[in-house]
Design an enzyme around this catalytic site. Structure first.
Site, PDB file in Angstrom:
ATOM      1  N   HIS A 141      -1.188 -60.610 -69.928  1.00  0.00           N
ATOM      2  CA  HIS A 141       0.141 -60.009 -69.742  1.00  0.00           C
ATOM      3  C   HIS A 141      -0.037 -58.521 -69.468  1.00  0.00           C
ATOM      4  CE1 HIS A 141       4.110 -58.472 -70.530  1.00  0.00           C
ATOM      5  NE2 HIS A 141       3.721 -57.854 -71.613  1.00  0.00           N
ATOM      6  N   HIS A 143       2.189 -54.815 -67.480  1.00  0.00           N
ATOM      7  CA  HIS A 143       3.427 -54.242 -66.948  1.00  0.00           C
ATOM      8  C   HIS A 143       3.173 -53.771 -65.519  1.00  0.00           C
ATOM      9  CE1 HIS A 143       4.329 -53.317 -71.486  1.00  0.00           C
ATOM     10  NE2 HIS A 143       4.362 -54.617 -71.208  1.00  0.00           N
ATOM     11  N   GLU A 171      -2.481 -63.369 -47.741  1.00  0.00           N
ATOM     12  CA  GLU A 171      -3.260 -64.000 -48.818  1.00  0.00           C
ATOM     13  C   GLU A 171      -2.401 -64.594 -49.938  1.00  0.00           C
ATOM     14  OE1 GLU A 171      -6.949 -64.193 -49.589  1.00  0.00           O
ATOM     15  OE2 GLU A 171      -6.469 -64.469 -47.477  1.00  0.00           O
TER      16      GLU A 171
END
Ligand code: 13P
Ligand code: ZN
Length: 273
Positions: A141, A143, A171
Site C-alpha cells: 500500500h 500514497h 503497457e
C-alpha cells in the site's frame, strides 16, 4: 541451524531496497504506506530460531486462514525513509497463531512497535489473492501521487478509471488486464476497509482507496512495485495531458483489443467497447 545474520538475509535487503525506492518516488511521506510479504519457513530457519517467540501480538480480526504462515511486515507509524538504516525497529517478522487471533513476533519491532495498522486489509487481501493465485506473496500500500490526485478529478467508476489508465500507456493493459478496483471512501485501518479491499482483490490486483492511495498484490516485491509503478505512470501521463490542454487522440478500443491479442492477455470482461 539459525546461524546466519538476518540483517544480511535477501528478504530483509529486498524490503530495505523497496521501501527506499518507494520513498524516493514520493509515495510514502512520513509513515505513509505499508508492505506485507509471505516468507517460507525454509527461508527463515537459517536466520531465526522459530521456537523463540519474543512477543505475542493480538489481532482484531480472524486470520485463521493464514495460520502458520510467516510474514515480514512494516511497522505502524514507521517511516519507509528509515527502514534502510534500522530494519530491526521498522520491520517485524511474525507467524500467525493456529487460532488466527494473535501473531508470534520472531524478530524486529525492537522498540516495542507493532505491525502496520492496515494489517486487516493486508491479511484479508492475502487470503483473497491466495485463493486465486497460490503464488501471491506480497501486498503493498502507498500514497502514489497521481493516482491519488485523480480520485479528486476523475470519475470513480472503476471501468472508466481502468479505461483511462489503459489508454495512457500502451503497457498498461498488458501489465494490469484485470483493471483497477475502486472502493468508496472508508476509514483506514478498519476491518470494514479490509473486507472491501479483499473483495475487490478477488478479481483485480490493484485497488484504489479514493482520497488516500492504492493497494497492489503480486508474487514478489519487484513485480508488485512494478504493478503500482505502471498504474502510477499512466496516472502521471493523464495528469500531464490535462496540463497540456487535454486529450486530442488516444488508443482506440480496437488498438487495445489488438494489444491484448498480441500479448496474450484478456482484458477484463465488458471494459472494452
Ligand atoms: P501505518 O503507519 O500504520 O502502516 O499506516 C500508514 C498508512 O499509510 C495508513 O493508511
Ligand atoms: Zn495509507
Amino acid at each position: 541451524m539459525a546461524n546466519k545474520n538476518i540483517l544480511e538475509a535477501p528478504f530483509v535487503n529486498e524490503m530495505k531496497k523497496t521501501t527506499q525506492n518507494m520513498y524516493q518516488h514520493g509515495w510514502d511521506e512520513r509513515n505513509g504506506g505499508n508492505i506485507s510479504y509471505i516468507l517460507n519457513e525454509s527461508e527463515l530457519e537459517d536466520y531465526l530460531d522459530l521456537s523463540d517467540v519474543t512477543r505475542e501480538i493480538p489481532l482484531i480480526f480472524d486470520a485463521s486462514e493464514l495460520a502458520g504462515k510467516y510474514f515480514i511486515v512494516t511497522g505502524t507509524g514507521k517511516y519507509f525513509k528509515n527502514v534502510e538504516e534500522a530494519p530491526e525497529t521498522n520491520l517485524g517478522i511474525v507467524r500467525v497463531q493456529e487460532k488466527g487471533h494473535a501473531l508470534d513476533l520472531l524478530w524486529g519491532y525492537e522498540d516495542g512497535g507493532l505491525p502496520t495498522s492496515e494489517l486487516p486489509s493486508h491479511f484479508m487481501t492475502h487470503i483473497s489473492r491466495l485463493k486465486v493465485d497460490p503464488e501471491n506473496k506480497v501486498v503493498m500500500h502507498c500514497h502514489a501521487t497521481n493516482l491519488l490526485a485523480m480520485t479528486f478529478t476523475f470519475s470513480l467508476d472503476e471501468r472508466l478509471f481502468t479505461r483511462i489508465l489503459w489508454q495512457m500507456c500502451t503497457e498498461s493493459l498488458v501489465v494490469f488486464p484485470d483493471g483497477i478496483g475502486v472502493l468508496p471512501w472508508i476509514i483506514p485501518g478498519t476491518n470494514e476497509i479490509g473486507e472491501a479491499t479483499a473483495e475487490k482483490m478477488r478479481t483485480s490486483r490493484l485497488v484504489i482507496w479514493p482520497f488516500h492511495g492504492v493497494y497492489g498484490a503480486g508474487k514478489n516485491l519487484d513485480e508488485t512495485f512494478g504493478l503500482i509503478e505502471t498504474a502510477e505512470k499512466a496516472a502521471q501521463v493523464y495528469t500531464l495531458t490535462q496540463c497540456q490542454g487535454g486529450i486530442k487522440q488516444t488508443l482506440t478500443d480496437q488498438n487495445l483489443r489488438d494489444l491484448a491479442a498480441a500479448f496474450h492477455v484478456t482484458a477484463k470482461a465488458g471494459y472494452l467497447e
